[in-house]
Design an enzyme around this catalytic site. Sequence first.
Site, PDB file in Angstrom:
ATOM      1  NE  ARG A   1      10.767   1.427   3.354  1.00  0.00           N
ATOM      2  CZ  ARG A   1      11.646   1.111   2.401  1.00  0.00           C
ATOM      3  NH1 ARG A   1      12.467   0.087   2.540  1.00  0.00           N
ATOM      4  NH2 ARG A   1      11.723   1.843   1.304  1.00  0.00           N
TER       5      ARG A   1
ATOM      6  CB  SER B   1       6.749   5.213   0.766  1.00  0.00           C
ATOM      7  OG  SER B   1       7.633   5.181  -0.321  1.00  0.00           O
TER       8      SER B   1
ATOM      9  CD  GLU C   1       8.093   3.751   4.712  1.00  0.00           C
ATOM     10  OE1 GLU C   1       8.105   3.108   3.647  1.00  0.00           O
ATOM     11  OE2 GLU C   1       8.769   4.779   4.907  1.00  0.00           O
TER      12      GLU C   1
HETATM   13  P1  FAD Z   1      11.825  10.174  12.792  1.00  0.00           P
HETATM   14  O1  FAD Z   1      10.825  10.461  11.748  1.00  0.00           O
HETATM   15  O2  FAD Z   1      12.219  11.274  13.700  1.00  0.00           O
HETATM   16  O3  FAD Z   1      11.315   8.939  13.683  1.00  0.00           O
HETATM   17  C1  FAD Z   1      10.787   7.783  13.072  1.00  0.00           C
HETATM   18  C2  FAD Z   1      10.413   6.778  14.170  1.00  0.00           C
HETATM   19  O4  FAD Z   1      11.582   6.306  14.834  1.00  0.00           O
HETATM   20  C3  FAD Z   1       9.539   7.376  15.276  1.00  0.00           C
HETATM   21  O5  FAD Z   1       8.663   6.376  15.727  1.00  0.00           O
HETATM   22  C4  FAD Z   1      10.548   7.750  16.370  1.00  0.00           C
HETATM   23  O6  FAD Z   1       9.977   7.753  17.659  1.00  0.00           O
HETATM   24  C5  FAD Z   1      11.579   6.643  16.232  1.00  0.00           C
HETATM   25  N1  FAD Z   1      12.947   7.054  16.540  1.00  0.00           N
HETATM   26  C6  FAD Z   1      13.675   8.019  15.894  1.00  0.00           C
HETATM   27  N2  FAD Z   1      14.926   8.045  16.380  1.00  0.00           N
HETATM   28  C7  FAD Z   1      15.005   7.109  17.343  1.00  0.00           C
HETATM   29  C8  FAD Z   1      16.048   6.656  18.208  1.00  0.00           C
HETATM   30  N3  FAD Z   1      17.269   7.184  18.195  1.00  0.00           N
HETATM   31  N4  FAD Z   1      15.788   5.654  19.078  1.00  0.00           N
HETATM   32  C9  FAD Z   1      14.557   5.091  19.123  1.00  0.00           C
HETATM   33  N5  FAD Z   1      13.526   5.483  18.334  1.00  0.00           N
HETATM   34  C10 FAD Z   1      13.745   6.473  17.456  1.00  0.00           C
HETATM   35  N6  FAD Z   1      12.717   5.604   4.050  1.00  0.00           N
HETATM   36  C11 FAD Z   1      13.262   4.525   3.427  1.00  0.00           C
HETATM   37  O7  FAD Z   1      13.398   3.461   4.047  1.00  0.00           O
HETATM   38  N7  FAD Z   1      13.658   4.592   2.127  1.00  0.00           N
HETATM   39  C12 FAD Z   1      13.550   5.710   1.383  1.00  0.00           C
HETATM   40  O8  FAD Z   1      13.918   5.720   0.216  1.00  0.00           O
HETATM   41  C13 FAD Z   1      12.987   6.876   2.008  1.00  0.00           C
HETATM   42  N8  FAD Z   1      12.822   8.023   1.310  1.00  0.00           N
HETATM   43  C14 FAD Z   1      12.265   9.125   1.903  1.00  0.00           C
HETATM   44  C15 FAD Z   1      12.121  10.292   1.165  1.00  0.00           C
HETATM   45  C16 FAD Z   1      11.572  11.432   1.736  1.00  0.00           C
HETATM   46  C17 FAD Z   1      11.429  12.678   0.909  1.00  0.00           C
HETATM   47  C18 FAD Z   1      11.183  11.410   3.090  1.00  0.00           C
HETATM   48  C19 FAD Z   1      10.629  12.640   3.730  1.00  0.00           C
HETATM   49  C20 FAD Z   1      11.303  10.239   3.845  1.00  0.00           C
HETATM   50  C21 FAD Z   1      11.848   9.083   3.254  1.00  0.00           C
HETATM   51  N9  FAD Z   1      11.999   7.880   3.981  1.00  0.00           N
HETATM   52  C22 FAD Z   1      12.574   6.774   3.363  1.00  0.00           C
HETATM   53  C23 FAD Z   1      11.533   7.776   5.373  1.00  0.00           C
HETATM   54  C24 FAD Z   1      12.554   8.300   6.430  1.00  0.00           C
HETATM   55  O9  FAD Z   1      13.541   9.084   5.830  1.00  0.00           O
HETATM   56  C25 FAD Z   1      13.231   7.164   7.188  1.00  0.00           C
HETATM   57  O10 FAD Z   1      12.270   6.368   7.838  1.00  0.00           O
HETATM   58  C26 FAD Z   1      14.222   7.674   8.245  1.00  0.00           C
HETATM   59  O11 FAD Z   1      14.999   6.614   8.754  1.00  0.00           O
HETATM   60  C27 FAD Z   1      13.533   8.399   9.410  1.00  0.00           C
HETATM   61  O12 FAD Z   1      14.537   9.000  10.202  1.00  0.00           O
HETATM   62  P2  FAD Z   1      14.204  10.177  11.203  1.00  0.00           P
HETATM   63  O13 FAD Z   1      15.434  10.443  11.981  1.00  0.00           O
HETATM   64  O14 FAD Z   1      13.630  11.320  10.469  1.00  0.00           O
HETATM   65  O15 FAD Z   1      13.121   9.490  12.124  1.00  0.00           O
HETATM   66  N1  EPU Z   2       4.198   3.441  -9.668  1.00  0.00           N
HETATM   67  C1  EPU Z   2       3.027   3.789 -10.322  1.00  0.00           C
HETATM   68  N2  EPU Z   2       2.419   4.953  -9.938  1.00  0.00           N
HETATM   69  C2  EPU Z   2       2.913   5.752  -8.973  1.00  0.00           C
HETATM   70  C3  EPU Z   2       4.100   5.384  -8.324  1.00  0.00           C
HETATM   71  C4  EPU Z   2       4.732   4.221  -8.690  1.00  0.00           C
HETATM   72  O1  EPU Z   2       2.558   3.074 -11.194  1.00  0.00           O
HETATM   73  O2  EPU Z   2       2.304   6.807  -8.715  1.00  0.00           O
HETATM   74  C5  EPU Z   2       4.902   2.222 -10.102  1.00  0.00           C
HETATM   75  C6  EPU Z   2       6.222   2.575 -10.833  1.00  0.00           C
HETATM   76  O3  EPU Z   2       5.985   2.794 -12.183  1.00  0.00           O
HETATM   77  C7  EPU Z   2       7.046   1.334 -10.601  1.00  0.00           C
HETATM   78  C8  EPU Z   2       6.581   0.861  -9.218  1.00  0.00           C
HETATM   79  O4  EPU Z   2       5.315   1.474  -8.965  1.00  0.00           O
HETATM   80  O5  EPU Z   2       6.734   0.340 -11.529  1.00  0.00           O
HETATM   81  C9  EPU Z   2       7.556   1.172  -8.091  1.00  0.00           C
HETATM   82  O6  EPU Z   2       7.779   2.580  -8.027  1.00  0.00           O
HETATM   83  P1  EPU Z   2       9.161   3.205  -7.474  1.00  0.00           P
HETATM   84  O7  EPU Z   2      10.300   2.544  -8.154  1.00  0.00           O
HETATM   85  O8  EPU Z   2       9.028   4.678  -7.528  1.00  0.00           O
HETATM   86  O9  EPU Z   2       9.273   2.715  -5.977  1.00  0.00           O
HETATM   87  P2  EPU Z   2       8.195   2.561  -4.818  1.00  0.00           P
HETATM   88  O10 EPU Z   2       7.878   1.112  -4.681  1.00  0.00           O
HETATM   89  O11 EPU Z   2       7.074   3.488  -4.991  1.00  0.00           O
HETATM   90  C10 EPU Z   2      10.000   2.123  -3.000  1.00  0.00           C
HETATM   91  C11 EPU Z   2      10.225   2.556  -1.587  1.00  0.00           C
HETATM   92  C12 EPU Z   2      10.920   3.914  -1.559  1.00  0.00           C
HETATM   93  C13 EPU Z   2      12.274   3.768  -2.246  1.00  0.00           C
HETATM   94  C14 EPU Z   2      12.027   3.320  -3.688  1.00  0.00           C
HETATM   95  C15 EPU Z   2      13.328   3.039  -4.422  1.00  0.00           C
HETATM   96  C16 EPU Z   2       8.510   1.545  -0.229  1.00  0.00           C
HETATM   97  C17 EPU Z   2       7.240   1.724   0.510  1.00  0.00           C
HETATM   98  N3  EPU Z   2       8.971   2.614  -0.874  1.00  0.00           N
HETATM   99  O12 EPU Z   2       9.089   3.035  -3.575  1.00  0.00           O
HETATM  100  O13 EPU Z   2      11.142   4.271  -0.192  1.00  0.00           O
HETATM  101  O14 EPU Z   2      12.977   4.987  -2.230  1.00  0.00           O
HETATM  102  O15 EPU Z   2      11.252   2.099  -3.693  1.00  0.00           O
HETATM  103  O16 EPU Z   2      13.893   1.856  -3.974  1.00  0.00           O
HETATM  104  O17 EPU Z   2       9.079   0.449  -0.211  1.00  0.00           O
HETATM  105  C18 EPU Z   2      10.131   5.375   1.663  1.00  0.00           C
HETATM  106  O18 EPU Z   2      10.144   4.274   2.244  1.00  0.00           O
HETATM  107  O19 EPU Z   2       9.721   6.430   2.214  1.00  0.00           O
HETATM  108  C19 EPU Z   2      10.612   5.464   0.285  1.00  0.00           C
HETATM  109  C20 EPU Z   2      10.580   6.580  -0.419  1.00  0.00           C
END
Ligand code: FAD
Ligand code: EPU
Length: 343
Positions: free
Chosen positions: A165, A239, A335
């Site tokens: 991240r 997250s 994050e």
């Molecule tokens: P924004 O939210 O618009 O911007 C994020 C940051 O990047 C800001 O600081 C912005 O200024 C900067 N920025 C954006 N675009 C540019 C650009 N072109 N050039 C320079 N700076 C820029 N993330 C994960 O890693 N794994 C996951 O599994 C994951 N699951 C998610 C699930 C949900 C339901 C949600 C809502 C979010 C999740 N995220 C996850 C977080 C998010 O989707 C990612 O961080 C994504 O890459 C953000 O993209 P965005 O275009 O929406 O960025």
């Molecule tokens: N857990 C709990 N309680 C909760 C949530 C999770 O006990 O309320 C435990 C689960 O049981 C499991 C562990 O925590 O043992 C990990 O949970 P999970 O697999 O759901 O993944 P996470 O660590 O919570 C991370 C990323 C997600 C990504 C998933 C899948 C980060 C900060 N988050 O979540 O990314 O989608 O793994 O790889 O690394 C994001 O960055 O926005 C995001 C959604």
Amino acid sequence: MENTYQILKDVNLATRTTFGVPAQAARLVEVDSVAVLQEIIKSGESIQLILGGGSNLLFTSNLTGLVLQNKILGREILEEQGDDVLIQFGGGENWHETVGWTLDQNLFGLENLSLIPGTVGAAPIQNIGAYGVELMDRFEFLTAIELSSGKSFTFNRDACNFAYRYSIFKGPAKGRFFITSVTLRLSRKAELNLDYGALKTILANKNIRDPKPKDVSEAVIEIRQQKLPDPKMLGNAGSFFKNPIIPLAQFSRLKQLYPDVPSYPAGVGEVKVPAGWLIEKAGWKGKRIGNTGCHVDQALVLVNYGNATGREIAAHAERVIHSVKKTFGINLEKEVNVWGTPD
Ligand code: FAD
Ligand code: EPU
């Protein structure tokens, strides 16, 4: 000379972010080409924020300056070498649609990253990751324009300094560049990553013995839909905190007290602990305070129950950080990018 772009005034940012909290941008331009970006930079107006899909942002106040939203589209095959294909994507392309498109073209490597919201251009910023794969695994290089000079730069994988991240764009280069395109190395040969336990389980339950990349993508989508709230129904940014990485000695003490604590390897002498587990154990899972709280199925996701302000959510985040620190002695790092001044 007349501007070739339109400046939108007093723009509601709630509908341009997944948290959906009230915030306004005094001025916003939807940037759909590098030429427009260069023109804006030449105008000398200072740029306050670059917005992608708004899925990793929380606004705690209005933005008084200029916001640029990335709408640069495009897909181009740059090179084919054996099974490898180098493809350049415009930074404003939607990430999930891009993953779907690559699978339709029989180009593999992004399947585990299905259904992550946001744009391609933001994907390198925090090196998006899920289900055992990170963007850096498929990343070749990106192009970016320096906001202060308008100069174009190319960053290869080493220059991005990717980690969990993290990239240089969350560190020393924060706020300095507009990422205009991202080039990924995909493969015509499927090399599936099924390390994540729930993926194997879901495929086994469906009796899929020889999974194809599309099966993996569908399994990932299913897990995500079960675990994570849909921002269209309940505002959130995924997250809210990173999973903390702690020294092995500290983890051993934690494990003595809580033998069920989950963990992941994180390099020599360190362990990654799920923040969701820590937050749940500290008593916050499903707990609602006013218009916000920690989600009932995933404590790591802070949610907007409908009328939350950014400040309310930011204050809740501080409450959670304080509580986890007090309970476990572990610091949670955000994050999500918080913009403005929390109370
Ligand atoms: P924004 O939210 O618009 O911007 C994020 C940051 O990047 C800001 O600081 C912005 O200024 C900067 N920025 C954006 N675009 C540019 C650009 N072109 N050039 C320079 N700076 C820029 N993330 C994960 O890693 N794994 C996951 O599994 C994951 N699951 C998610 C699930 C949900 C339901 C949600 C809502 C979010 C999740 N995220 C996850 C977080 C998010 O989707 C990612 O961080 C994504 O890459 C953000 O993209 P965005 O275009 O929406 O960025
Ligand atoms: N857990 C709990 N309680 C909760 C949530 C999770 O006990 O309320 C435990 C689960 O049981 C499991 C562990 O925590 O043992 C990990 O949970 P999970 O697999 O759901 O993944 P996470 O660590 O919570 C991370 C990323 C997600 C990504 C998933 C899948 C980060 C900060 N988050 O979540 O990314 O989608 O793994 O790889 O690394 C994001 O960055 O926005 C995001 C959604």
